[in-house]
Design a protein around this motif. Structure first.
Motif, PDB file in Angstrom:
ATOM      1  N   ALA A  91       0.769  -1.350  -0.022  1.00 38.75           N
ATOM      2  CA  ALA A  91       0.088  -0.189   0.004  1.00 38.75           C
ATOM      3  C   ALA A  91       0.836   1.233  -0.017  1.00 38.75           C
ATOM      4  N   LEU A  92       1.950   1.261   0.769  1.00 38.30           N
ATOM      5  CA  LEU A  92       2.596   2.345   0.849  1.00 38.30           C
ATOM      6  C   LEU A  92       3.631   2.674  -0.406  1.00 38.30           C
ATOM      7  N   MET A  93       4.167   1.486  -1.090  1.00 38.10           N
ATOM      8  CA  MET A  93       4.506   1.626  -2.610  1.00 38.10           C
ATOM      9  C   MET A  93       3.529   2.131  -3.673  1.00 38.10           C
ATOM     10  N   GLY A  94       2.314   1.524  -3.407  1.00 34.56           N
ATOM     11  CA  GLY A  94       1.223   2.163  -4.525  1.00 34.56           C
ATOM     12  C   GLY A  94       1.121   3.644  -4.248  1.00 34.56           C
ATOM     13  N   PHE A  95       1.094   3.894  -2.901  1.00 32.85           N
ATOM     14  CA  PHE A  95       0.665   5.318  -2.597  1.00 32.85           C
ATOM     15  C   PHE A  95       1.568   6.537  -3.123  1.00 32.85           C
ATOM     16  N   LEU A  96       2.999   5.894  -2.704  1.00 32.27           N
ATOM     17  CA  LEU A  96       4.109   6.770  -3.155  1.00 32.27           C
ATOM     18  C   LEU A  96       4.223   6.913  -4.630  1.00 32.27           C
ATOM     19  N   PHE A  97       4.388   5.958  -5.408  1.00 32.66           N
ATOM     20  CA  PHE A  97       4.313   5.954  -6.917  1.00 32.66           C
ATOM     21  C   PHE A  97       3.061   6.610  -7.637  1.00 32.66           C
ATOM     22  N   GLY A  98       1.994   6.042  -6.916  1.00 33.33           N
ATOM     23  CA  GLY A  98       0.693   6.742  -7.391  1.00 33.33           C
ATOM     24  C   GLY A  98       0.563   8.335  -7.462  1.00 33.33           C
ATOM     25  N   VAL A  99       0.949   8.779  -6.356  1.00 28.62           N
ATOM     26  CA  VAL A  99       1.184  10.278  -6.164  1.00 28.62           C
ATOM     27  C   VAL A  99       2.044  10.781  -6.821  1.00 28.62           C
ATOM     28  N   SER A 100       3.270  10.286  -6.742  1.00 30.65           N
ATOM     29  CA  SER A 100       4.469  10.770  -7.803  1.00 30.65           C
ATOM     30  C   SER A 100       4.138  10.811  -9.123  1.00 30.65           C
ATOM     31  N   SER A 101       3.235   9.693  -9.763  1.00 30.23           N
ATOM     32  CA  SER A 101       2.710   9.882 -11.204  1.00 30.23           C
ATOM     33  C   SER A 101       1.777  10.915 -11.462  1.00 30.23           C
ATOM     34  N   MET A 102       1.051  11.192 -10.470  1.00 29.04           N
ATOM     35  CA  MET A 102      -0.196  11.995 -10.534  1.00 29.04           C
ATOM     36  C   MET A 102       0.622  13.603 -10.568  1.00 29.04           C
ATOM     37  N   MET A 103       1.507  13.761  -9.769  1.00 24.76           N
ATOM     38  CA  MET A 103       2.132  15.065  -9.497  1.00 24.76           C
ATOM     39  C   MET A 103       3.228  15.499 -10.727  1.00 24.76           C
ATOM     40  N   THR A 104       3.836  14.246 -11.160  1.00 24.78           N
ATOM     41  CA  THR A 104       4.626  14.610 -12.347  1.00 24.78           C
ATOM     42  C   THR A 104       3.663  15.102 -13.720  1.00 24.78           C
ATOM     43  N   LEU A 105       2.559  14.346 -13.905  1.00 23.51           N
ATOM     44  CA  LEU A 105       1.755  14.532 -14.898  1.00 23.51           C
ATOM     45  C   LEU A 105       1.341  15.954 -14.813  1.00 23.51           C
ATOM     46  N   CYS A 106       0.913  16.489 -13.611  1.00 30.58           N
ATOM     47  CA  CYS A 106       0.482  17.596 -13.325  1.00 30.58           C
ATOM     48  C   CYS A 106       1.631  18.630 -13.844  1.00 30.58           C
ATOM     49  N   MET A 107       2.687  18.446 -13.225  1.00 36.12           N
ATOM     50  CA  MET A 107       3.867  19.326 -13.468  1.00 36.12           C
ATOM     51  C   MET A 107       4.294  19.214 -15.108  1.00 36.12           C
ATOM     52  N   MET A 108       4.042  18.274 -15.794  1.00 34.68           N
ATOM     53  CA  MET A 108       4.365  18.123 -17.150  1.00 34.68           C
ATOM     54  C   MET A 108       3.340  19.063 -17.947  1.00 34.68           C
ATOM     55  N   ALA A 109       2.141  19.050 -17.575  1.00 38.04           N
ATOM     56  CA  ALA A 109       1.099  19.846 -17.940  1.00 38.04           C
ATOM     57  C   ALA A 109       1.482  21.254 -17.960  1.00 38.04           C
ATOM     58  N   VAL A 110       1.678  21.770 -16.756  1.00 37.56           N
ATOM     59  CA  VAL A 110       1.874  23.342 -16.046  1.00 37.56           C
ATOM     60  C   VAL A 110       3.024  23.484 -16.949  1.00 37.56           C
ATOM     61  N   ILE A 111       4.257  22.992 -17.261  1.00 37.32           N
ATOM     62  CA  ILE A 111       5.448  23.669 -17.880  1.00 37.32           C
ATOM     63  C   ILE A 111       4.974  23.564 -19.281  1.00 37.32           C
ATOM     64  N   ARG A 112       4.638  22.559 -19.898  1.00 40.42           N
ATOM     65  CA  ARG A 112       3.974  22.665 -21.392  1.00 40.42           C
ATOM     66  C   ARG A 112       3.223  23.880 -21.660  1.00 40.42           C
ATOM     67  N   PHE A 113       2.249  24.182 -20.554  1.00 40.29           N
ATOM     68  CA  PHE A 113       1.338  25.299 -20.880  1.00 40.29           C
ATOM     69  C   PHE A 113       2.472  26.567 -20.948  1.00 40.29           C
ATOM     70  N   LEU A 114       3.076  26.580 -19.614  1.00 46.20           N
ATOM     71  CA  LEU A 114       3.905  27.983 -19.691  1.00 46.20           C
ATOM     72  C   LEU A 114       4.863  27.961 -20.829  1.00 46.20           C
ATOM     73  N   VAL A 115       5.051  26.999 -21.511  1.00 47.26           N
ATOM     74  CA  VAL A 115       6.168  27.047 -22.867  1.00 47.26           C
ATOM     75  C   VAL A 115       5.273  27.494 -23.822  1.00 47.26           C
ATOM     76  N   THR A 116       4.252  26.958 -23.910  1.00 48.46           N
ATOM     77  CA  THR A 116       3.373  27.197 -25.041  1.00 48.46           C
ATOM     78  C   THR A 116       2.878  28.546 -25.044  1.00 48.46           C
ATOM     79  N   ASN A 117       2.853  29.240 -23.977  1.00 47.51           N
ATOM     80  CA  ASN A 117       2.167  30.640 -23.701  1.00 47.51           C
ATOM     81  C   ASN A 117       3.643  31.741 -23.823  1.00 47.51           C
ATOM     82  N   SER A 118       4.578  31.145 -23.827  1.00 49.43           N
ATOM     83  CA  SER A 118       5.978  31.992 -23.727  1.00 49.43           C
ATOM     84  C   SER A 118       6.593  32.196 -24.960  1.00 49.43           C
ATOM     85  N   SER A 119       7.305  33.288 -25.197  1.00 52.16           N
ATOM     86  CA  SER A 119       8.208  33.562 -26.265  1.00 52.16           C
ATOM     87  C   SER A 119       9.275  32.432 -26.183  1.00 52.16           C
TER      88      SER A 119
END
Length: 347
Positions: A91-119
């Motif tokens: 359960a601990l491993m699942g929670f650790l990697f699950g939250v890491s995956s979600m937050m990584t996907l979220c950070m990827m979306a945010v950075i891609r959005f920032l790059v898209t809206n920047s020169s």
């Protein structure tokens, strides 16, 4: 005395679940190993956002290696193996990697959005050190959330179907302490990341659409249209894949908070769990479809003798952008660059 975790499923269902996890595990290990091998080979050419793709591959691999063998063995044993200790570990491993995956996907979306809206010049401010700090923050937050149940805020326990372990959702409807943990975790680790991903990719789709309109006066409109469709479809697949894989599991788990674990048939609780675990396997396929760089490297790895022609990374237009982070900087460039990028994308 340790609790016995017996399967509540028919033996055929247990066997099928084990086979499914075995297939997902093999695909996850092969696909994400290819992503990491490509990253090592291209280490000198990696762009900073690609570090997040590497981190996502690490989390997916970590989940497959640390969790799936135990889950498969338990499914084929028709009972959980290892008792309380292995249940908490799983359960601990699942929670650790699950939250890491979600937050990584979220950070990827945010950075891609920032790059898209920047020169182009402003987008360079997102350097590797910034992304490394973001990754360290992701792992620290994930580790903190994973150990909180061990410190008394929240609980780990078996899934309702008996051959997997996770947060003990059904234990929280009579516990104010447990309910506060579930509510906080659901909002901060599931709802907000999902909404952020959705908002970012909708914003990206709109910006790509506007960029398409800006270059309608050029002759290479067909290539520009292909580029727009590729970027938009990739963004939609990433966001829908994430939401589609985890939303059913989150919904069933949240239902268990307010209702007895026996209110749902064990198979109904099993299917969303398996579907969520499948999320570790599909990202490499998305990269293969949408990234010529990744596809080219895979083909080169298939040919161990190296008979494929050498690609000049200095002159490759696609090498100036990275895997799934391609496109927007060049769309903002001068008309000639836009046309050249369209030609390279159509090749």
């Amino acid at each position: 005395m340790e609790q016995q975790y017996l399967s509540k499923l028919h033996p055929t269902v247990d066997y099928g679940a084990g086979v499914f996890l075995l297939i997902i595990g093999i695909l996850t290990i092969l696909g994400n190993s290819a992503v990491l091998a490509t990253a090592v080979k291209r280490s000198s050419h990696l762009k900073s956002p690609e570090l997040l793709i590497i981190n996502l591959a690490v989390t997916d691999l970590g989940m497959a290696i640390s969790m799936y063998p135990l889950a498969i063995a338990s499914a084929w044993n028709h009972a959980w193996l290892g008792g309380d200790a292995s249940c908490i570990y799983y359960a601990l491993m699942g929670f650790l990697f699950g939250v890491s995956s979600m937050m990584t996907l979220c950070m990827m979306a945010v950075i891609r959005f920032l790059v898209t809206n920047s020169s182009t010049s402003n987008s360079n401010t997102i350097n590797k050190n910034t992304v490394r700090i973001s990754i360290a923050f992701i792992w620290l937050c994930s580790l903190l959330w994973a150990i909180l149940p061990l410190l008394g805020w929240g609980y780990y326990g078996p899934e309702p179907f008996g051959i997997s372990c996770t947060i003990a959702w059904s234990e929280f409807h009579n516990s104010a302490n447990g309910f506060s943990f579930i509510l906080s975790m659901f909002i901060l680790c599931t709802l907000l990341p999902a909404l952020t991903i959705l908002a970012c990719y909708l914003g990206i789709a709109w910006k790509v659409h506007k960029a398409y309109q800006e270059i309608q006066n050029f002759d290479r409109i067909t290539n520009a249209a292909k580029l727009e469709r590729r970027l938009t479809l990739m963004a939609v697949l990433v966001s829908v894949g994430f939401l589609g894989a985890w939303t059913p599991y989150a919904a069933v788990s949240f239902w268990s908070v307010f209702n007895s674990s026996n209110s749902l048939h064990p198979v109904i609780t099993l299917l969303p769990c398996l579907f969520a675990k499948s999320s570790t396997a599909y990202n490499p396929f998305i990269y293969y479809v949408f990234s010529k760089t990744f596809r080219r490297e895979i083909k080169q790895m298939k040919c161990c003798c190296g008979w494929l022609p050498h690609f000049n990374t200095e002159n490759s237009m696609e090498n100036h952008v990275s895997m799934m982070w391609m496109g927007r900087e060049n769309i903002r460039a001068c008309p000639t660059a836009k046309l050249n990028y369209g030609e390279a994308s159509a090749q």
